[in-house]
Design an enzyme around this catalytic site. Structure first.
Site, mmCIF file in Angstrom:
data_model
loop_
_atom_site.group_PDB
_atom_site.id
_atom_site.type_symbol
_atom_site.label_atom_id
_atom_site.label_comp_id
_atom_site.label_asym_id
_atom_site.label_seq_id
_atom_site.Cartn_x
_atom_site.Cartn_y
_atom_site.Cartn_z
ATOM 1 C CG ASP A 181 -1.724 4.829 4.023
ATOM 2 O OD1 ASP A 181 -1.807 5.216 2.843
ATOM 3 O OD2 ASP A 181 -2.469 5.255 4.927
ATOM 4 C CG HIS B 269 -4.990 2.170 5.563
ATOM 5 N ND1 HIS B 269 -6.345 2.191 5.838
ATOM 6 C CD2 HIS B 269 -4.841 2.917 4.429
ATOM 7 C CE1 HIS B 269 -6.974 2.908 4.934
ATOM 8 N NE2 HIS B 269 -6.083 3.357 4.070
ATOM 9 C CG HIS C 58 -0.610 7.027 -1.031
ATOM 10 N ND1 HIS C 58 -1.764 7.209 -1.756
ATOM 11 C CD2 HIS C 58 -0.967 6.377 0.102
ATOM 12 C CE1 HIS C 58 -2.785 6.696 -1.086
ATOM 13 N NE2 HIS C 58 -2.329 6.175 0.040
ATOM 14 C CE LYS D 150 -7.666 2.011 -0.936
ATOM 15 N NZ LYS D 150 -6.462 2.855 -0.764
ATOM 16 C CG HIS E 293 -1.911 1.139 1.186
ATOM 17 N ND1 HIS E 293 -3.262 0.925 1.187
ATOM 18 C CD2 HIS E 293 -1.759 2.476 1.131
ATOM 19 C CE1 HIS E 293 -3.908 2.086 1.133
ATOM 20 N NE2 HIS E 293 -2.996 3.053 1.102
ATOM 21 C CG HIS F 264 -9.659 4.597 3.060
ATOM 22 N ND1 HIS F 264 -8.482 5.309 3.142
ATOM 23 C CD2 HIS F 264 -10.395 4.977 4.136
ATOM 24 C CE1 HIS F 264 -8.510 6.081 4.218
ATOM 25 N NE2 HIS F 264 -9.677 5.898 4.831
#
Length: 336
Positions: A240, A168, A14, A95, A12, A134
């Site tokens: 994350d 997460h 970004h 996602k 995960h 999420h």
């Protein structure tokens, strides 16, 4: 003491875009064999062209480091079966974001009506495309994840062949849900293994620890720790890692996200070592993800040494990492 991790994976991640991508992509690519890259850009990644173009930008930004960006699509309920079949080989997962719940999620799902979601989720199930979620409602901030558990359960029941990854996770309730449904899996971050809400706002506000989902109670952290340290077979590491410029973090309207990419393995080694669980680190940070997602990552041997290491205050004058200016007990020796 020295340990070796074979092909660590960050499931995960970004990486942002443009200037930020240029800064942070090499920092993940240096130590990880691959990462599951989130699609919440502006605009989000919703087409085959978007997937290919973003992947090319990542590979260019990572430089000479050997690293596989595993690509994702931003969930939309109007994807056609033909489109999903055509893009299947380009992505590892899709996602799903509840609308407006976190950074750049305004185009997410505004309701969880099975009639609306079923066409896409049914095709994903048939094609073997995992769904990453999420999982937060729009309720009181400390209760959002727990309130979302019934939605996970609804999806797991109606689509038993669909792999659903609770991203997460931060609560004991999410940990308990793992073993109730065969098709539920989860990622756990570094920062949620270390901090509670008290670390964020118990004294002076710590903006670089502010994230969504927000850190929870000590009993929640203990449940996460127990699960991660045991390398529960349905749990894998997902940082994350969410970089923002310093002026967006140390500001009114502080952006949500903790930047951990360059210190993740060192921080995990410290944590697992303190709990006499180093033998389980390989499974948590690589082996479980390989099995859950059915992937064979690029071979990369990452060697860590138990020697104090001072975490940089800032990277490229822009992004402040977790543990900035603090000493960790483990350092990176090599990654090749």
């Amino acid at each position: 003491m020295v340990i070796t991790i074979d092909s660590p994976l960050d499931m995960h991640l970004h990486l942002r875009d443009e200037e930020m991508l240029e800064i942070v992509a090499p920092l993940s690519a240096e130590t990880f064999s691959g990462g599951l890259v989130m699609p919440n850009l502006v605009p989000p990644v919703t087409s085959k062209e978007d997937v290919r173009s973003y992947g090319e930008r990542i590979r260019k930004a990572q430089g000479e480091h050997r690293f596989t960006p595993y690509m994702t699509l931003f969930f939309k309920s109007d994807y056609s079966p033909e489109f999903l079949e055509s893009v299947r080989e380009e992505i590892l997962a899709i996602k799903l974001y509840p609308a407006g719940i976190t950074t750049n999620s305004e185009g997410g799902v505004s309701g969880f009506d099975l009639e609306e979601l079923s066409p896409v989720l049914g095709v994903m199930s048939d094609l073997g495309i995992p769904l990453c979620v999420h999982g937060e409602t729009g309720g009181f901030v400390m209760d959002r994840e727990a309130e979302f558990i019934p939605i996970y359960e609804m999806l797991a029941k109606h689509f038993p062949d669909l792999k659903i990854v609770m991203e997460h996770i931060t609560t004991q309730a999410a940990v308990e849900a793992l073993d109730r449904y065969e098709n539920l899996y989860a990622t756990i971050t570094l920062h949620h293994l270390y901090i509670t809400l008290d670390d964020v706002a118990g004294g002076l506000l710590q903006p670089h620890l502010f994230c969504k989902p927000i850190a929870k109670r000590p009993e929640d952290r203990e449940a996460l720790l127990k699960t991660a340290l045991a390398a529960h077979p349905k749990v894998m590491f997902g940082s994350d890692s969410a970089p923002h410029p310093r002026n967006k973090k140390e500001a009114p309207g502080c952006a949500a996200g903790v930047f951990t990419a360059p210190i993740a393995l060192q921080g995990l080694a410290q944590l697992f070592d303190r709990h006499d669980a180093l033998d389980n680190l390989q499974a948590f940070v690589s082996d479980n993800a390989r099995r859950i997602y059915g992937i064979t990552p690029i071979e990369k041997r990452v060697i860590l040494e138990k020697t104090p290491w001072l975490v940089p205050e800032i990277y490229e004058g822009t992004v402040v990492p977790m543990f900035a200016g603090q000493s960790l007990e483990w350092r990176l020796l090599s990654a090749e």
